[in-house]
Design a protein around this motif. Structure first.
Motif, short mmCIF file in Angstrom:
data_model
loop_
_atom_site.label_atom_id
_atom_site.label_comp_id
_atom_site.label_asym_id
_atom_site.label_seq_id
_atom_site.Cartn_x
_atom_site.Cartn_y
_atom_site.Cartn_z
N ARG A 57 22.87 -5.18 -11.08
CA ARG A 57 23.99 -4.84 -11.97
C ARG A 57 24.70 -3.78 -12.04
O ARG A 57 26.04 -3.66 -11.89
N ALA A 58 24.05 -2.48 -11.70
CA ALA A 58 24.77 -1.51 -11.30
C ALA A 58 25.65 -1.36 -10.08
O ALA A 58 26.72 -1.05 -9.99
N MET A 59 25.25 -2.20 -9.06
CA MET A 59 26.00 -2.30 -8.00
C MET A 59 27.11 -3.13 -8.39
O MET A 59 28.41 -2.74 -7.93
N LEU A 60 27.24 -3.89 -9.07
CA LEU A 60 28.22 -4.98 -9.39
C LEU A 60 29.15 -4.18 -10.45
O LEU A 60 30.39 -4.41 -10.14
N ALA A 61 28.56 -3.31 -11.18
CA ALA A 61 29.57 -2.40 -11.87
C ALA A 61 30.25 -1.41 -10.92
O ALA A 61 31.62 -0.93 -11.05
N ARG A 62 29.78 -0.87 -9.87
CA ARG A 62 30.58 -0.29 -8.82
C ARG A 62 31.60 -0.87 -8.28
O ARG A 62 32.61 -0.57 -8.00
N VAL A 63 31.36 -2.35 -8.15
CA VAL A 63 32.42 -3.14 -7.55
C VAL A 63 33.41 -3.31 -8.50
O VAL A 63 34.58 -3.20 -8.21
N ILE A 64 33.17 -3.60 -9.66
CA ILE A 64 34.25 -3.71 -10.93
C ILE A 64 34.81 -2.35 -11.06
O ILE A 64 36.04 -2.65 -11.00
N ALA A 65 34.25 -1.35 -10.90
CA ALA A 65 34.91 0.03 -11.22
C ALA A 65 35.99 0.23 -10.08
O ALA A 65 36.82 1.16 -10.35
N SER A 66 35.64 -0.19 -8.89
CA SER A 66 36.72 0.12 -7.69
C SER A 66 37.96 -0.20 -8.00
O SER A 66 38.97 0.15 -7.28
N GLY A 67 38.23 -1.35 -8.62
CA GLY A 67 39.60 -1.76 -8.90
C GLY A 67 40.00 -2.57 -7.64
O GLY A 67 41.15 -2.75 -7.65
N ALA A 68 39.07 -2.93 -6.45
CA ALA A 68 39.66 -3.39 -5.33
C ALA A 68 39.96 -4.84 -5.67
O ALA A 68 39.27 -5.54 -6.42
N PRO A 69 40.96 -5.39 -5.02
CA PRO A 69 41.37 -6.67 -5.39
C PRO A 69 40.42 -7.75 -4.74
O PRO A 69 40.22 -8.94 -5.10
N ILE A 70 39.82 -7.34 -3.54
CA ILE A 70 38.84 -8.28 -2.88
C ILE A 70 37.43 -7.95 -2.67
O ILE A 70 37.05 -6.88 -2.70
N TRP A 71 36.57 -8.60 -3.63
CA TRP A 71 35.30 -8.47 -3.82
C TRP A 71 34.30 -9.29 -2.67
O TRP A 71 34.47 -10.47 -2.56
N LEU A 72 33.50 -8.53 -2.02
CA LEU A 72 32.60 -9.25 -1.25
C LEU A 72 30.97 -9.00 -1.72
O LEU A 72 30.78 -7.92 -1.79
N LEU A 73 30.53 -10.20 -2.11
CA LEU A 73 29.36 -10.13 -2.73
C LEU A 73 28.31 -10.69 -1.96
O LEU A 73 28.31 -11.87 -1.63
N ASP A 74 26.95 -10.05 -1.47
CA ASP A 74 26.08 -10.75 -0.74
C ASP A 74 24.99 -10.78 -1.66
O ASP A 74 24.38 -10.03 -2.26
N GLU A 75 24.61 -12.21 -2.02
CA GLU A 75 23.47 -12.38 -2.99
C GLU A 75 23.72 -11.80 -4.14
O GLU A 75 22.76 -11.21 -4.70
N PRO A 76 24.77 -11.69 -5.03
CA PRO A 76 24.97 -11.13 -6.29
C PRO A 76 23.76 -11.44 -7.08
O PRO A 76 23.46 -10.98 -8.28
N GLY A 77 23.34 -12.71 -7.05
CA GLY A 77 22.48 -13.34 -8.03
C GLY A 77 20.95 -13.10 -7.99
O GLY A 77 20.27 -13.24 -8.63
N ASN A 78 20.67 -12.34 -6.88
CA ASN A 78 19.21 -12.06 -6.65
C ASN A 78 18.73 -11.19 -7.64
O ASN A 78 19.23 -9.90 -7.81
N GLY A 79 17.66 -11.54 -8.37
CA GLY A 79 16.95 -10.39 -9.11
C GLY A 79 17.66 -10.48 -10.85
O GLY A 79 17.54 -9.70 -11.49
N LEU A 80 18.82 -11.45 -10.68
CA LEU A 80 19.26 -11.17 -12.15
C LEU A 80 18.83 -12.32 -13.09
O LEU A 80 18.33 -13.50 -12.50
N ASP A 81 18.37 -11.97 -14.22
CA ASP A 81 18.16 -13.26 -15.27
C ASP A 81 19.48 -13.84 -15.92
O ASP A 81 20.52 -13.64 -15.30
N SER A 82 19.01 -14.89 -16.46
CA SER A 82 19.96 -15.73 -16.94
C SER A 82 21.27 -14.97 -17.72
O SER A 82 22.45 -15.36 -17.38
N ALA A 83 21.01 -14.06 -18.58
CA ALA A 83 22.06 -13.51 -19.26
C ALA A 83 22.89 -12.63 -18.34
O ALA A 83 24.14 -12.66 -18.56
N SER A 84 22.25 -12.10 -17.49
CA SER A 84 22.96 -11.17 -16.41
C SER A 84 23.79 -12.13 -15.42
O SER A 84 24.92 -11.59 -14.95
N LEU A 85 23.38 -13.41 -15.03
CA LEU A 85 23.96 -14.45 -14.34
C LEU A 85 25.25 -14.68 -14.87
O LEU A 85 26.39 -14.70 -14.49
N ASP A 86 25.11 -15.01 -16.31
CA ASP A 86 26.42 -15.04 -17.17
C ASP A 86 27.37 -14.02 -17.10
O ASP A 86 28.65 -14.37 -16.94
#
Lengths: 203, 215
Positions: free
Chosen positions: A128-157
């Protein structure tokens, strides 16, 4: 911000003297997302690195308009710093808005952990911290590699709502995953359909 | 400039938190306090050879942090993240050079004062030593960083880095230690020339090495 766009045309990728995939075409305009699928080792992560411009295409072209944020298997936050300070370093490099880090922590439900050193975070919290880094970057193009790994269902939402908010704001998301993710209606690109002919393996 | 400052201050902070800044200082002081035990308490001998000893210690101390200058950030993806933000690899190496020198040059120059007392160096020699270190430590920092970028992707890079750097550091040692016995200032000028050259090429050579190692 000019409209973000990402276009791959007839791209092939060579790694370690072996063609991973070839003939990949993908055109994404603002607000579009793509899902890369395929078995392990088929080249999903390589395609993401190629989109990020970190890996040259063996043939074909990659065109990109807009900054890019990459979340791969590496957290890339200084482990001795607190989570908020580690995120602030990248946000300052990205010249993000003053409250971008706070908003990103909020979006990933990490506000409570902002003073915790990065090395103390659990697997799901690191993701989630990594995803927060992506969100905070403000970049228009997100490239996510297996973003769901290790996330529980609340975090997936949380991930799903962050992605849909980004797409609604005119962003582009390219995700590599082999598990179902709440990503709206992405263009599905199966890299297994782009394997080279066996004769080309030694190219 | 703002970018350079951001990168350099992060690098300096990382070095500080890993307590890597004390290592060269402790090393120099350790060598300076062991040397009189090894050669005996002959004042004349210590005074004659002490300055050169400090230069050898400074050279070896500059190699201590080499294996954590580039490789950890390369493995953690920090260099990739900087590249995809459009920050040139040369810029990254330049910022790291500034941070590396700040974390190693001035502390070493300060540590030279107690070391000089241990070796009974006289005032003029101390001045020449400090001037030489001021000019020579940027070159030592650049050389260490350059070797670190070249060996970042390799196994046992620390040992290899030492082997690569030492022959290249010989001119610095000759001119640096040469300043002590030379009244004309020629050695100091040669040292400055070598230092300028190394500092000038390191961002470009190091940036190219990082780019070539990206996979």
């Amino acid at each position: 911000m000019s409209r973000a766009a990402l276009a791959l045309s007839d791209v092939a990728c060579l790694r370690g003297g072996r063609i991973l995939f070839r003939g990949v075409n993908l055109t994404l305009d603002a607000g579009a997302s793509a899902l890369l699928t395929g078995p392990n080792g088929v080249g999903k992560s390589s395609l993401l690195r190629l989109c990020a411009g970190l890996l040259p295409a063996f043939s074909g072209t990659m065109e990109r308009h807009g900054a890019v944020a990459l979340a791969d298997e590496r957290l890339t936050l200084d482990s001795e710093l607190s989570l908020a300070r580690a995120l602030h370093f990248w946000a300052r490099l990205d010249r993000s808005a003053e409250n971008a880090v706070a908003a990103a922590l909020e979006a990933m439900a990490l506000t409570r952990l902002s003073d915790v050193p990065v090395r103390m975070l659990s697997t799901g919290q690191r993701k989630r911290a990594m995803l927060a880094r992506v969100i905070a970057s403000g970049a228009p193009i997100w490239l996510l590699d297996e973003p769901g790994n290790g996330l529980d269902s609340a975090s997936l939402d949380l991930l799903g709502s962050a992605v849909s908010a980004h797409l609604a704001g005119g962003g582009i998301v390219v995700t590599a995953s082999h598990q179902p993710l709440p990503l709206g209606a992405p263009v599905v690109l199966s890299l297994a359909d782009h394997l080279p002919d066996p004769a080309e393996w030694d190219a | 400039m703002r970018m350079l400052w951001l990168l350099a201050s992060r690098d300096l902070g990382t070095a500080w938190r890993s307590s890597g800044l004390w290592l060269p200082v402790a090393f120099l002081l350790l060598v300076a306090s062991l040397y009189p035990f090894a050669v005996g308490p002959d004042l004349g001998l210590l005074r004659r050879t002490g300055g050169g000893m400090v230069w050898i210690a400074a050279l070896l101390a500059s190699l201590l942090p080499v294996d954590r200058l580039i490789a950890p950030d390369r493995d953690a993806g920090v260099l990739d993240q900087m590249a995809l933000r459009g920050i040139g690899d040369e810029m990254v190496v330049l910022a790291r050079l500034i941070a590396h020198w700040l974390g190693f040059g001035p502390p070493l120059m300060i540590a030279t004062l107690p070391a000089a007392a241990l070796l009974k160096l006289d005032g003029g020699t101390i001045w020449m030593l400090e001037a030489g270190l001021l000019i020579g430590t940027p070159a030592l920092a650049a050389l260490g960083l350059l070797v670190a970028t070249l060996t970042a992707g390799l196994r046992s890079s620390g040992a290899l880095a030492g082997l690569l750097a030492l022959p290249l550091a010989v001119p610095l040692l000759i001119f640096g230690a040469g300043t002590l016995g030379d009244g004309s200032g020629a050695a100091l000028k040669f040292l400055a020339a070598a230092s300028l050259l190394l500092v000038a090429i390191t961002p470009f050579a190091g940036g190219a090495a990082i780019r070539a190692g990206r996979e």
